[in-house]
Design a protein around this motif. Structure first.
Motif, PDB file in Angstrom:
ATOM      1  N   PHE A  10      14.085  83.520 114.302  1.00 58.14           N
ATOM      2  CA  PHE A  10      14.541  82.753 113.222  1.00 58.14           C
ATOM      3  C   PHE A  10      14.920  83.551 112.231  1.00 58.14           C
ATOM      4  O   PHE A  10      14.823  84.620 112.002  1.00 58.14           O
ATOM      5  CB  PHE A  10      13.347  81.967 112.881  1.00 58.14           C
ATOM      6  CG  PHE A  10      12.171  82.657 112.389  1.00 58.14           C
ATOM      7  CD1 PHE A  10      12.017  82.836 111.283  1.00 58.14           C
ATOM      8  CD2 PHE A  10      11.074  83.024 113.550  1.00 58.14           C
ATOM      9  CE1 PHE A  10      10.905  83.493 110.568  1.00 58.14           C
ATOM     10  CE2 PHE A  10       9.902  83.935 112.738  1.00 58.14           C
ATOM     11  CZ  PHE A  10       9.886  84.128 111.312  1.00 58.14           C
ATOM     12  N   GLU A  12      14.829  84.915 108.825  1.00 64.56           N
ATOM     13  CA  GLU A  12      13.980  84.973 107.877  1.00 64.56           C
ATOM     14  C   GLU A  12      14.399  84.938 106.620  1.00 64.56           C
ATOM     15  O   GLU A  12      13.865  84.613 105.380  1.00 64.56           O
ATOM     16  CB  GLU A  12      13.055  86.288 108.157  1.00 64.56           C
ATOM     17  CG  GLU A  12      11.762  86.497 107.371  1.00 64.56           C
ATOM     18  CD  GLU A  12      10.838  87.374 107.790  1.00 64.56           C
ATOM     19  OE1 GLU A  12       9.862  87.246 107.983  1.00 64.56           O
ATOM     20  OE2 GLU A  12      11.336  88.707 107.766  1.00 64.56           O
ATOM     21  N   ALA A  29       4.507  83.485 110.130  1.00 65.95           N
ATOM     22  CA  ALA A  29       5.805  82.793 109.759  1.00 65.95           C
ATOM     23  C   ALA A  29       5.703  81.250 109.195  1.00 65.95           C
ATOM     24  O   ALA A  29       6.323  80.846 108.193  1.00 65.95           O
ATOM     25  CB  ALA A  29       6.717  82.471 111.209  1.00 65.95           C
ATOM     26  N   LEU A  30       4.834  80.563 109.892  1.00 67.54           N
ATOM     27  CA  LEU A  30       4.456  79.223 109.149  1.00 67.54           C
ATOM     28  C   LEU A  30       3.816  79.395 107.814  1.00 67.54           C
ATOM     29  O   LEU A  30       4.436  78.599 106.734  1.00 67.54           O
ATOM     30  CB  LEU A  30       3.341  78.365 109.968  1.00 67.54           C
ATOM     31  CG  LEU A  30       3.676  77.941 111.653  1.00 67.54           C
ATOM     32  CD1 LEU A  30       2.488  77.555 112.149  1.00 67.54           C
ATOM     33  CD2 LEU A  30       4.720  77.129 111.356  1.00 67.54           C
ATOM     34  N   HIS A  33       6.997  80.244 105.427  1.00 72.48           N
ATOM     35  CA  HIS A  33       8.127  79.368 105.495  1.00 72.48           C
ATOM     36  C   HIS A  33       7.918  77.979 105.283  1.00 72.48           C
ATOM     37  O   HIS A  33       8.887  77.246 104.947  1.00 72.48           O
ATOM     38  CB  HIS A  33       9.191  79.733 106.684  1.00 72.48           C
ATOM     39  CG  HIS A  33       9.609  81.034 106.430  1.00 72.48           C
ATOM     40  ND1 HIS A  33      10.298  81.686 105.713  1.00 72.48           N
ATOM     41  CD2 HIS A  33       9.154  82.187 107.227  1.00 72.48           C
ATOM     42  CE1 HIS A  33      10.654  82.894 106.134  1.00 72.48           C
ATOM     43  NE2 HIS A  33       9.842  83.370 107.029  1.00 72.48           N
ATOM     44  N   CYS A  34       6.632  77.650 105.552  1.00 71.69           N
ATOM     45  CA  CYS A  34       6.668  76.122 105.598  1.00 71.69           C
ATOM     46  C   CYS A  34       5.837  75.183 104.498  1.00 71.69           C
ATOM     47  O   CYS A  34       4.789  76.190 103.785  1.00 71.69           O
ATOM     48  CB  CYS A  34       5.897  75.824 107.023  1.00 71.69           C
ATOM     49  SG  CYS A  34       6.801  76.322 108.440  1.00 71.69           S
ATOM     50  N   TYR A  41       3.936  71.095 110.009  1.00 75.81           N
ATOM     51  CA  TYR A  41       3.431  72.341 109.665  1.00 75.81           C
ATOM     52  C   TYR A  41       2.034  72.135 110.025  1.00 75.81           C
ATOM     53  O   TYR A  41       1.430  72.902 110.962  1.00 75.81           O
ATOM     54  CB  TYR A  41       3.607  72.739 107.931  1.00 75.81           C
ATOM     55  CG  TYR A  41       2.184  73.729 107.842  1.00 75.81           C
ATOM     56  CD1 TYR A  41       2.388  75.183 108.108  1.00 75.81           C
ATOM     57  CD2 TYR A  41       1.170  73.309 107.266  1.00 75.81           C
ATOM     58  CE1 TYR A  41       1.227  75.932 108.057  1.00 75.81           C
ATOM     59  CE2 TYR A  41       0.056  74.185 106.976  1.00 75.81           C
ATOM     60  CZ  TYR A  41       0.322  75.579 107.288  1.00 75.81           C
ATOM     61  OH  TYR A  41      -0.541  76.564 107.176  1.00 75.81           O
ATOM     62  N   PHE A  65       5.788  75.205 117.074  1.00 77.50           N
ATOM     63  CA  PHE A  65       6.103  75.669 115.923  1.00 77.50           C
ATOM     64  C   PHE A  65       7.517  75.873 115.436  1.00 77.50           C
ATOM     65  O   PHE A  65       8.238  75.793 114.187  1.00 77.50           O
ATOM     66  CB  PHE A  65       6.135  77.254 116.519  1.00 77.50           C
ATOM     67  CG  PHE A  65       6.426  78.583 115.641  1.00 77.50           C
ATOM     68  CD1 PHE A  65       6.150  78.912 114.589  1.00 77.50           C
ATOM     69  CD2 PHE A  65       7.599  79.184 116.223  1.00 77.50           C
ATOM     70  CE1 PHE A  65       6.434  79.969 113.687  1.00 77.50           C
ATOM     71  CE2 PHE A  65       7.977  80.392 115.679  1.00 77.50           C
ATOM     72  CZ  PHE A  65       7.524  80.868 114.193  1.00 77.50           C
ATOM     73  N   LEU A  69       9.177  75.105 111.603  1.00 73.19           N
ATOM     74  CA  LEU A  69      10.415  75.948 111.133  1.00 73.19           C
ATOM     75  C   LEU A  69      11.612  75.050 110.874  1.00 73.19           C
ATOM     76  O   LEU A  69      12.232  75.155 109.835  1.00 73.19           O
ATOM     77  CB  LEU A  69      10.650  76.913 111.944  1.00 73.19           C
ATOM     78  CG  LEU A  69       9.713  78.253 112.168  1.00 73.19           C
ATOM     79  CD1 LEU A  69      10.309  79.277 112.882  1.00 73.19           C
ATOM     80  CD2 LEU A  69       9.237  78.683 110.704  1.00 73.19           C
ATOM     81  N   THR A  70      12.326  74.278 111.923  1.00 69.61           N
ATOM     82  CA  THR A  70      13.233  73.513 111.569  1.00 69.61           C
ATOM     83  C   THR A  70      13.151  72.533 110.680  1.00 69.61           C
ATOM     84  O   THR A  70      13.935  72.188 109.646  1.00 69.61           O
ATOM     85  CB  THR A  70      13.711  72.734 113.034  1.00 69.61           C
ATOM     86  OG1 THR A  70      13.645  73.800 114.217  1.00 69.61           O
ATOM     87  CG2 THR A  70      14.800  71.699 112.827  1.00 69.61           C
ATOM     88  N   VAL A  74      14.472  76.069 108.025  1.00 69.07           N
ATOM     89  CA  VAL A  74      14.685  77.716 108.779  1.00 69.07           C
ATOM     90  C   VAL A  74      15.503  77.393 109.931  1.00 69.07           C
ATOM     91  O   VAL A  74      15.156  76.898 110.991  1.00 69.07           O
ATOM     92  CB  VAL A  74      13.323  78.348 108.965  1.00 69.07           C
ATOM     93  CG1 VAL A  74      13.506  79.539 109.833  1.00 69.07           C
ATOM     94  CG2 VAL A  74      12.469  78.253 107.865  1.00 69.07           C
ATOM     95  N   VAL A  76      16.459  78.470 113.519  1.00 74.38           N
ATOM     96  CA  VAL A  76      15.805  78.806 114.685  1.00 74.38           C
ATOM     97  C   VAL A  76      17.033  79.120 115.593  1.00 74.38           C
ATOM     98  O   VAL A  76      17.863  78.377 116.253  1.00 74.38           O
ATOM     99  CB  VAL A  76      14.881  78.059 115.154  1.00 74.38           C
ATOM    100  CG1 VAL A  76      14.274  78.581 116.631  1.00 74.38           C
ATOM    101  CG2 VAL A  76      13.743  77.838 114.474  1.00 74.38           C
TER     102      VAL A  76
END
Length: 79
Positions: A10, A12, A29-30, A33-34, A41, A65, A69-70, A74, A76
């Motif tokens: 992904f 960053e 990462a969660l 970014h979330c 999330y 996950f 992110l999507t 973010v 991916v």
């Protein structure tokens, strides 16, 4: 004991990608970014904890996950 997952790549930061393949990396990462109040999330966070405890199929955790992110905007790679 946690099972490994297929790697997830992904973005960053602009033009900088990170690859995660375990619950610890997914959790970091969660958090980074979330939005904690986003339902995607929350589902992913629960899935990552379950993965860490060996209570969920690794592919199901990976899907949650990627969805989180999507939802956070973010990119991916390859999904």
């Amino acid at each position: 004991m946690e099972a490994g997952i297929r790697p997830v790549s992904f973005e960053e930061r602009p033009a900088t990608y990170r690859i995660v393949d375990d619950a610890a990396g997914m959790g970091r990462a969660l958090l980074a970014h979330c939005d904690f109040e986003d339902p995607a999330y929350q589902v992913a966070a629960e899935a990552v904890l379950a993965l860490n405890n060996g209570e969920i199929d690794p592919e199901a955790a990976r899907e949650a996950f990627v969805a989180a992110l999507t939802a956070a905007g973010v990119f991916v790679r390859g999904e």
